[in-house]
Each structure stands twice: as structure tokens, then as C-alpha cells.
Motif scaffolding. Structure first.
Motif, PDB file in Angstrom:
ATOM      1  N   ARG A 134       0.850  -1.344   0.142  1.00 42.97           N
ATOM      2  CA  ARG A 134       0.042  -0.137  -0.112  1.00 42.97           C
ATOM      3  C   ARG A 134       0.879   1.141  -0.022  1.00 42.97           C
ATOM      4  O   ARG A 134       0.556   2.110  -0.555  1.00 42.97           O
ATOM      5  CB  ARG A 134      -0.816   0.177   1.241  1.00 42.97           C
ATOM      6  N   GLU A 135       1.846   1.174   0.921  1.00 41.54           N
ATOM      7  CA  GLU A 135       2.648   2.317   0.794  1.00 41.54           C
ATOM      8  C   GLU A 135       3.411   2.806  -0.426  1.00 41.54           C
ATOM      9  O   GLU A 135       3.710   3.988  -0.772  1.00 41.54           O
ATOM     10  CB  GLU A 135       3.771   2.222   2.227  1.00 41.54           C
ATOM     11  N   ARG A 136       4.160   1.574  -0.843  1.00 43.11           N
ATOM     12  CA  ARG A 136       4.688   1.896  -2.201  1.00 43.11           C
ATOM     13  C   ARG A 136       3.735   2.361  -3.310  1.00 43.11           C
ATOM     14  O   ARG A 136       4.180   3.319  -4.194  1.00 43.11           O
ATOM     15  CB  ARG A 136       5.220   0.430  -2.581  1.00 43.11           C
ATOM     16  N   LEU A 137       2.607   1.727  -3.402  1.00 43.71           N
ATOM     17  CA  LEU A 137       1.655   1.992  -4.471  1.00 43.71           C
ATOM     18  C   LEU A 137       1.008   3.427  -4.273  1.00 43.71           C
ATOM     19  O   LEU A 137       0.920   4.192  -5.169  1.00 43.71           O
ATOM     20  CB  LEU A 137       0.497   1.022  -4.584  1.00 43.71           C
ATOM     21  N   SER A 144     -15.371   1.979  -7.099  1.00 41.88           N
ATOM     22  CA  SER A 144     -14.402   1.666  -6.090  1.00 41.88           C
ATOM     23  C   SER A 144     -13.081   1.998  -6.503  1.00 41.88           C
ATOM     24  O   SER A 144     -12.444   1.355  -7.327  1.00 41.88           O
ATOM     25  CB  SER A 144     -14.645   0.296  -5.602  1.00 41.88           C
ATOM     26  N   PRO A 145     -12.535   2.832  -5.908  1.00 44.15           N
ATOM     27  CA  PRO A 145     -11.012   3.134  -6.128  1.00 44.15           C
ATOM     28  C   PRO A 145     -10.069   2.211  -5.769  1.00 44.15           C
ATOM     29  O   PRO A 145     -10.464   1.465  -4.706  1.00 44.15           O
ATOM     30  CB  PRO A 145     -10.721   4.527  -5.489  1.00 44.15           C
ATOM     31  N   VAL A 146      -8.927   2.075  -6.168  1.00 48.30           N
ATOM     32  CA  VAL A 146      -7.935   0.883  -5.888  1.00 48.30           C
ATOM     33  C   VAL A 146      -6.783   1.451  -5.374  1.00 48.30           C
ATOM     34  O   VAL A 146      -6.179   2.597  -5.850  1.00 48.30           O
ATOM     35  CB  VAL A 146      -7.816   0.018  -6.534  1.00 48.30           C
ATOM     36  N   VAL A 147      -6.012   0.764  -4.364  1.00 55.49           N
ATOM     37  CA  VAL A 147      -4.577   1.162  -4.274  1.00 55.49           C
ATOM     38  C   VAL A 147      -3.920   0.137  -5.045  1.00 55.49           C
ATOM     39  O   VAL A 147      -2.751   0.663  -5.739  1.00 55.49           O
ATOM     40  CB  VAL A 147      -4.354   1.093  -2.725  1.00 55.49           C
ATOM     41  N   ARG A 192      -8.768  -9.455 -10.426  1.00 55.38           N
ATOM     42  CA  ARG A 192      -9.618  -8.196 -10.164  1.00 55.38           C
ATOM     43  C   ARG A 192      -9.971  -8.139  -8.702  1.00 55.38           C
ATOM     44  O   ARG A 192     -10.875  -7.599  -8.123  1.00 55.38           O
ATOM     45  CB  ARG A 192     -10.990  -7.995 -10.838  1.00 55.38           C
ATOM     46  N   TYR A 193      -8.998  -8.723  -7.685  1.00 57.05           N
ATOM     47  CA  TYR A 193      -9.115  -8.497  -6.194  1.00 57.05           C
ATOM     48  C   TYR A 193      -8.433  -7.115  -5.979  1.00 57.05           C
ATOM     49  O   TYR A 193      -7.432  -6.912  -6.502  1.00 57.05           O
ATOM     50  CB  TYR A 193      -8.367  -9.832  -5.667  1.00 57.05           C
ATOM     51  N   ARG A 194      -9.179  -6.401  -5.104  1.00 55.14           N
ATOM     52  CA  ARG A 194      -8.620  -5.007  -4.793  1.00 55.14           C
ATOM     53  C   ARG A 194      -7.893  -4.710  -3.589  1.00 55.14           C
ATOM     54  O   ARG A 194      -8.022  -5.577  -2.564  1.00 55.14           O
ATOM     55  CB  ARG A 194      -9.970  -4.410  -4.702  1.00 55.14           C
ATOM     56  N   LEU A 195      -6.788  -4.225  -3.561  1.00 56.36           N
ATOM     57  CA  LEU A 195      -5.868  -3.687  -2.422  1.00 56.36           C
ATOM     58  C   LEU A 195      -6.534  -2.251  -2.168  1.00 56.36           C
ATOM     59  O   LEU A 195      -6.382  -1.530  -3.243  1.00 56.36           O
ATOM     60  CB  LEU A 195      -4.567  -3.742  -2.738  1.00 56.36           C
ATOM     61  N   GLY A 196      -7.114  -1.992  -1.053  1.00 50.08           N
ATOM     62  CA  GLY A 196      -7.510  -0.974  -0.400  1.00 50.08           C
ATOM     63  C   GLY A 196      -6.862  -0.268   0.388  1.00 50.08           C
ATOM     64  O   GLY A 196      -5.406  -0.737   0.707  1.00 50.08           O
ATOM     65  N   TYR A 197      -7.224   0.434   1.390  1.00 50.45           N
ATOM     66  CA  TYR A 197      -6.395   1.096   2.560  1.00 50.45           C
ATOM     67  C   TYR A 197      -6.393   0.179   3.631  1.00 50.45           C
ATOM     68  O   TYR A 197      -5.708   0.521   4.617  1.00 50.45           O
ATOM     69  CB  TYR A 197      -7.299   2.567   3.024  1.00 50.45           C
ATOM     70  N   GLY A 198      -7.028  -0.852   3.667  1.00 44.28           N
ATOM     71  CA  GLY A 198      -6.944  -2.001   4.789  1.00 44.28           C
ATOM     72  C   GLY A 198      -7.976  -1.854   5.904  1.00 44.28           C
ATOM     73  O   GLY A 198      -7.850  -2.720   6.608  1.00 44.28           O
ATOM     74  N   GLY A 199      -9.043  -1.129   5.435  1.00 44.53           N
ATOM     75  CA  GLY A 199     -10.056  -1.163   6.669  1.00 44.53           C
ATOM     76  C   GLY A 199     -11.131  -2.190   6.262  1.00 44.53           C
ATOM     77  O   GLY A 199     -12.109  -2.386   7.108  1.00 44.53           O
TER      78      GLY A 199
END
Length: 198
Positions: free
Chosen positions: A26-29, A136-139, A145-152
Motif C-alpha cells: 500500500r505504501e509503495r503504491l 471503487s477506487p483501488v490502491v 480483479r482482487y482489490r487492494l484498498g486502504y486496509g479497513g
């Protein structure tokens, strides 16, 4: 193996390791997304908006949840006016409580906004709605198509709790494509992905 193929990622099976990996990714992206100039992000957002129009098709009578852009996400706010002008309706997601599903509230340009969680503007009033289409925005996003989000876990929790399955469209930049997010049982794949190149 990573020396032979830079894209190689060793399998991660332990949830604690996946969480650590996701946090670093997440931090990198997010840093990569923010490194793109505002002008270039605006141009990419305009191309994403055109791609969304093709995926959504006829909008008349349908409720579409967009989002207020945060930390360099594609800015699709101009789409709201167009959707409403073409007979659709728009909504924004609200974080009500940590660990709980999002709530969607109808919103159109001119409605009063207040600061929500992370100071993201949200509609001040309005009854909850259930969108037919969730954008839905993605990180980050993987080939399945599995989404990495902000972790919540808000979007996954929300989609699992909805009374019907909406069309879910992930939006992001090409630079956010990754080989895998190491999907877990609680992860829900998006129906479509739209980037500036698709």
C-alpha cells in the motif's frame, strides 16, 4: 527465483505475513500514485471517465456510487453531473464506524457536504440508498480483479452485506496493477476494472 524473474513473488500463506506485505505494498503504491503530476493524473482521470461510460452503458434510472478522491485517486467528480443529466442518480459512501459496512447517501452537485472520516467530504443529510453500480477506487489490483484498498475492509464488508449484488467497477491507474494481493476468503473480486489504458 526473484533473481531470475523480478515479477516472482514467493507464496505467502500466513495472514499475519499477508497483512505485513499488504501494508508495505500500500505504501509503495500510494507513493507511486502521488509521484505522478497532478496534470497527468487529471488527464488519466478523464480517460478513466470515458472508459467507465462504456462499461456502465445506459444509466437511466440507475443509482451509481462514486467517491470523493483522496491521496491521488482518480478524480471522477465531473462524472456525477453527467450521470445525473442522463437520468441516473449518484451517491457517495460514508464511513459510519470502524469495522462496519459503508453507508451510501444520495448526492448531486450542490448538495451540502460536511467533513467525514479522514476529512473526506460526505453528504450532510439524506437517507441511505443501495446503489446499482459501485465505483471503487483501488490502491492496487491483481489480474483476478482482487482489490487492494486502504486496509479497513470497508468495501468488502459493504458488498457482503448488501441486499443485492451491485455491479462493482474498480478504477485506478495502470501503475497500480500488481501480480497478486494474496486474496483471502473475505476478499471480494471486482466485476470490472477501468484504467486510463482500458
Amino acid at each position: 527465483m526473484h533473481e531470475l524473474d523480478p515479477a516472482f513473488q514467493a507464496p505467502i500463506a500466513d495472514w499475519a505475513d499477508v497483512r505485513r506485505w499488504r501494508k508495505a505494498e500500500r505504501e509503495r503504491l500510494i507513493a507511486a500514485r502521488l509521484a505522478v503530476s497532478a496534470d497527468e493524473r487529471a488527464a488519466m482521470s478523464a480517460r478513466i471517465a470515458k472508459g467507465l461510460d462504456a462499461v456502465i452503458g445506459d444509466i437511466d434510472g440507475r443509482m451509481v456510487s462514486l467517491y470523493w478522491p483522496f491521496r491521488g485517486e482518480p478524480d471522477l467528480r465531473p462524472c456525477m453531473d453527467e450521470i445525473n443529466a442522463r437520468g441516473g442518480r449518484t451517491a457517495l459512501p460514508l464511513v459510519i464506524e470502524k469495522g462496519q459496512p459503508l453507508v451510501f447517501r444520495a448526492y448531486k452537485h450542490g448538495d451540502k457536504l460536511v467533513k467525514g472520516v479522514w476529512n473526506i467530504p460526505i453528504p450532510e443529510t439524506g437517507d441511505p440508498v443501495f446503489p446499482d453500480i459501485v465505483i471503487s477506487p483501488v490502491v492496487g489490483i491483481d489480474p483476478n480483479r482482487y482489490r487492494l484498498g486502504y486496509g479497513g475492509g470497508f468495501y468488502d464488508r459493504t458488498l457482503a452485506a448488501m441486499p443485492f449484488k451491485p455491479m462493482v467497477i474498480a478504477v485506478g491507474y495502470e501503475l497500480q496493477r500488481i501480480p497478486t494481493i494474496y486474496p483471502q476468503a473475505h476478499d471480494i473480486p471486482m466485476d470490472h476494472l477501468v484504467t486510463e489504458a482500458s
